[in-house]
Scaffold this motif. Structure first.
Motif, PDB file in Angstrom:
ATOM      1  N   UNK A  92       0.821  -1.214   0.000  1.00 50.12           N
ATOM      2  CA  UNK A  92       0.000   0.000   0.000  1.00 50.12           C
ATOM      3  C   UNK A  92       0.849   1.255   0.000  1.00 50.12           C
ATOM      4  N   UNK A  93       1.873   1.272   0.859  1.00 48.52           N
ATOM      5  CA  UNK A  93       2.697   2.484   0.946  1.00 48.52           C
ATOM      6  C   UNK A  93       3.440   2.735  -0.358  1.00 48.52           C
ATOM      7  N   UNK A  94       4.078   1.696  -0.900  1.00 49.22           N
ATOM      8  CA  UNK A  94       4.831   1.898  -2.141  1.00 49.22           C
ATOM      9  C   UNK A  94       3.899   2.275  -3.295  1.00 49.22           C
ATOM     10  N   UNK A  95       2.708   1.674  -3.336  1.00 46.46           N
ATOM     11  CA  UNK A  95       1.757   1.984  -4.400  1.00 46.46           C
ATOM     12  C   UNK A  95       1.317   3.446  -4.334  1.00 46.46           C
ATOM     13  N   UNK A  96       0.946   3.900  -3.138  1.00 45.70           N
ATOM     14  CA  UNK A  96       0.483   5.289  -2.973  1.00 45.70           C
ATOM     15  C   UNK A  96       1.602   6.263  -3.317  1.00 45.70           C
ATOM     16  N   UNK A  97       2.812   5.977  -2.838  1.00 48.37           N
ATOM     17  CA  UNK A  97       3.946   6.873  -3.091  1.00 48.37           C
ATOM     18  C   UNK A  97       4.222   6.985  -4.593  1.00 48.37           C
ATOM     19  N   UNK A  98       4.282   5.838  -5.280  1.00 50.37           N
ATOM     20  CA  UNK A  98       4.602   5.844  -6.711  1.00 50.37           C
ATOM     21  C   UNK A  98       3.462   6.465  -7.517  1.00 50.37           C
ATOM     22  N   UNK A  99       2.215   6.164  -7.145  1.00 51.95           N
ATOM     23  CA  UNK A  99       1.064   6.724  -7.857  1.00 51.95           C
ATOM     24  C   UNK A  99       1.079   8.250  -7.817  1.00 51.95           C
ATOM     25  N   UNK A 100       1.350   8.811  -6.640  1.00 55.61           N
ATOM     26  CA  UNK A 100       1.246  10.259  -6.465  1.00 55.61           C
ATOM     27  C   UNK A 100       2.545  11.021  -6.713  1.00 55.61           C
ATOM     28  N   UNK A 101       3.694  10.330  -6.732  1.00 52.53           N
ATOM     29  CA  UNK A 101       4.957  11.049  -6.841  1.00 52.53           C
ATOM     30  C   UNK A 101       5.864  10.561  -7.971  1.00 52.53           C
ATOM     31  N   UNK A 102       5.491   9.476  -8.639  1.00 50.95           N
ATOM     32  CA  UNK A 102       6.273   9.013  -9.780  1.00 50.95           C
ATOM     33  C   UNK A 102       5.399   9.089 -11.031  1.00 50.95           C
ATOM     34  N   UNK A 103       4.502   8.132 -11.203  1.00 49.81           N
ATOM     35  CA  UNK A 103       3.554   8.180 -12.330  1.00 49.81           C
ATOM     36  C   UNK A 103       2.522   7.084 -12.197  1.00 49.81           C
ATOM     37  N   UNK A 104       1.374   7.294 -12.830  1.00 56.10           N
ATOM     38  CA  UNK A 104       0.334   6.258 -12.867  1.00 56.10           C
ATOM     39  C   UNK A 104       0.841   5.058 -13.662  1.00 56.10           C
ATOM     40  N   UNK A 105       1.618   5.327 -14.713  1.00 59.03           N
ATOM     41  CA  UNK A 105       2.134   4.249 -15.546  1.00 59.03           C
ATOM     42  C   UNK A 105       3.049   3.316 -14.756  1.00 59.03           C
ATOM     43  N   UNK A 106       3.812   3.877 -13.807  1.00 60.61           N
ATOM     44  CA  UNK A 106       4.711   3.042 -13.010  1.00 60.61           C
ATOM     45  C   UNK A 106       3.928   2.054 -12.153  1.00 60.61           C
ATOM     46  N   UNK A 107       2.808   2.515 -11.567  1.00 65.32           N
ATOM     47  CA  UNK A 107       1.971   1.600 -10.777  1.00 65.32           C
ATOM     48  C   UNK A 107       1.296   0.588 -11.692  1.00 65.32           C
ATOM     49  N   UNK A 108       0.948   1.036 -12.884  1.00 66.77           N
ATOM     50  CA  UNK A 108       0.354   0.116 -13.852  1.00 66.77           C
ATOM     51  C   UNK A 108       1.340  -0.991 -14.210  1.00 66.77           C
ATOM     52  N   UNK A 109       2.590  -0.616 -14.451  1.00 64.77           N
ATOM     53  CA  UNK A 109       3.628  -1.590 -14.773  1.00 64.77           C
ATOM     54  C   UNK A 109       3.855  -2.541 -13.606  1.00 64.77           C
ATOM     55  N   UNK A 110       3.727  -2.041 -12.376  1.00 64.79           N
ATOM     56  CA  UNK A 110       3.942  -2.878 -11.190  1.00 64.79           C
ATOM     57  C   UNK A 110       3.015  -4.082 -11.186  1.00 64.79           C
ATOM     58  N   UNK A 111       1.778  -3.859 -11.573  1.00 61.09           N
ATOM     59  CA  UNK A 111       0.812  -4.956 -11.561  1.00 61.09           C
ATOM     60  C   UNK A 111       0.821  -5.746 -12.861  1.00 61.09           C
ATOM     61  N   UNK A 112       1.748  -5.415 -13.752  1.00 61.18           N
ATOM     62  CA  UNK A 112       2.078  -6.291 -14.866  1.00 61.18           C
ATOM     63  C   UNK A 112       3.256  -7.186 -14.485  1.00 61.18           C
ATOM     64  N   UNK A 113       4.155  -6.634 -13.674  1.00 58.06           N
ATOM     65  CA  UNK A 113       5.293  -7.406 -13.177  1.00 58.06           C
ATOM     66  C   UNK A 113       4.829  -8.416 -12.124  1.00 58.06           C
ATOM     67  N   UNK A 114       3.850  -8.014 -11.304  1.00 59.72           N
ATOM     68  CA  UNK A 114       3.379  -8.846 -10.193  1.00 59.72           C
ATOM     69  C   UNK A 114       2.935 -10.244 -10.627  1.00 59.72           C
ATOM     70  N   UNK A 115       2.124 -10.397 -11.690  1.00 60.05           N
ATOM     71  CA  UNK A 115       1.728 -11.755 -12.098  1.00 60.05           C
ATOM     72  C   UNK A 115       2.908 -12.663 -12.435  1.00 60.05           C
ATOM     73  N   UNK A 116       3.949 -12.076 -13.038  1.00 60.75           N
ATOM     74  CA  UNK A 116       5.134 -12.862 -13.367  1.00 60.75           C
ATOM     75  C   UNK A 116       5.811 -13.325 -12.087  1.00 60.75           C
ATOM     76  N   UNK A 117       5.993 -12.394 -11.147  1.00 61.83           N
ATOM     77  CA  UNK A 117       6.630 -12.732  -9.873  1.00 61.83           C
ATOM     78  C   UNK A 117       5.786 -13.734  -9.095  1.00 61.83           C
ATOM     79  N   UNK A 118       4.456 -13.555  -9.121  1.00 64.90           N
ATOM     80  CA  UNK A 118       3.561 -14.475  -8.416  1.00 64.90           C
ATOM     81  C   UNK A 118       3.671 -15.886  -8.986  1.00 64.90           C
ATOM     82  N   UNK A 119       3.675 -15.987 -10.313  1.00 59.99           N
ATOM     83  CA  UNK A 119       3.761 -17.287 -10.963  1.00 59.99           C
ATOM     84  C   UNK A 119       5.077 -17.986 -10.636  1.00 59.99           C
TER      85      UNK A 119
END
Length: 305
Positions: A92-119
């Protein structure tokens, strides 16, 4: 098909999360820690009220199950639930920080990376088996993510951090299936609130006075935290964490569209191609279940004729 309800639960959760930026962006002027504090505290209070007013029987049954476990099983259950709470807080903390201070695209990419890491975590830790088509889907996802990271390596760095925390949560909670899901989620969030509370006086900003802030926080607490997390845990009780993780791609695809059409972040042809590849990967990964539903529909249509 028995697994279908679990697929629906996961798809619903990730579709809802895809629109998270709509309630998070309006309060981007507030520090990420403040948003985290109020989100977790609100969720904890709401879930404790629901538990003691409507879920007391489930709470008692959960306690009885825990008491009936062996000492080693109790230790495992405690570690899984404490770990789950920690992974949620970190995500939650990293998501909120990146969403508001880096970019929406970065959080979007995070949940594209997550399925790979989960698998990968599910394969190596939980020994979940994957078919050849599913490995092909993982390969397509990796290729899509590499295309996206080519434009901005820092986006990939932040994305891996966010994605890894949630991947760890998914894999740990796949094992943690013995207890009522709502009670488990209440424990995770309440423990997070207890851990964060000592830091609130020192690290929080001035108490917000805007109605907009509290409206967004309560919306986040109910519609973007409690409901989708419960659906997520419910899905994990019926389908593999790798499958749940791959369905997570729905979230960033919606966020990607919002970044383009709502927030007008610059989107390149390369990014569009990468998201297209990842969308195909989701279909390939779940092709067996999709075809099974289609076959059942065809058979039921013939029977009704």
């Amino acid at each position: 098909m028995k697994p279908t309800k679990y697929y629906i639960a996961a798809i619903t959760a990730y579709t809802v999360w895809g629109f998270f930026s709509l309630v998070l962006k309006p309060i981007h002027d507030y520090p990420a820690l403040d948003i985290l504090f109020y989100r977790v505290f609100s969720c904890s209070i709401l879930m404790l009220l629901i538990t003691f007013l409507f879920k007391r029987k489930a709470l008692q049954e959960t306690l009885n199950i825990f008491k009936g476990l062996s000492s080693s099983e109790k230790k495992k259950a405690v570690l899984l639930n404490i770990g789950g709470s920690f992974f949620l807080m970190a995500n939650w903390f990293t998501f909120i920080y990146v969403m508001n201070h880096v970019s929406v695209k970065a959080t979007s990419l995070a949940y594209l990376v997550c399925p790979i890491l989960t698998t990968l975590l599910a394969f190596f830790i939980l020994k979940e088996k994957l078919e050849k088509t599913q490995w092909l889907a993982v390969g397509l996802s990796i290729f899509g993510c590499l295309l996206l990271s080519y434009a901005d390596i820092m986006d990939m760095f932040f994305s891996i951090i966010i994605g890894l925390t949630y991947a760890c949560y998914l894999v740990s909670q796949r094992v943690n299936k013995a207890f009522d899901r709502f009670i488990v989620l209440t424990f995770h969030i309440t423990l997070a609130a207890i851990c964060l509370f000592p830091f609130y006086p020192e690290y929080s900003g001035p108490i917000p006075t805007e109605f907009k802030f509290y409206f967004c926080i309560e919306t986040i607490a109910i519609a973007f935290t409690i409901i989708p997390l419960f659906l997520n845990l419910y899905a994990l009780s019926g389908i593999n964490s790798s499958t749940v993780g791959m369905l997570l791609n729905i979230n960033p695809m919606i966020a990607f569209l919002l970044a383009n059409f709502v927030y007008h972040e610059k989107i390149s042809a390369l990014q569009i191609s990468a998201y297209g590849i990842i969308f195909i990967a989701v279909l390939v990964f779940n092709s067996n279940h999709i075809f099974a539903i289609k076959q059942k529909y065809i058979l039921s249509s013939k029977d009704s004729q």
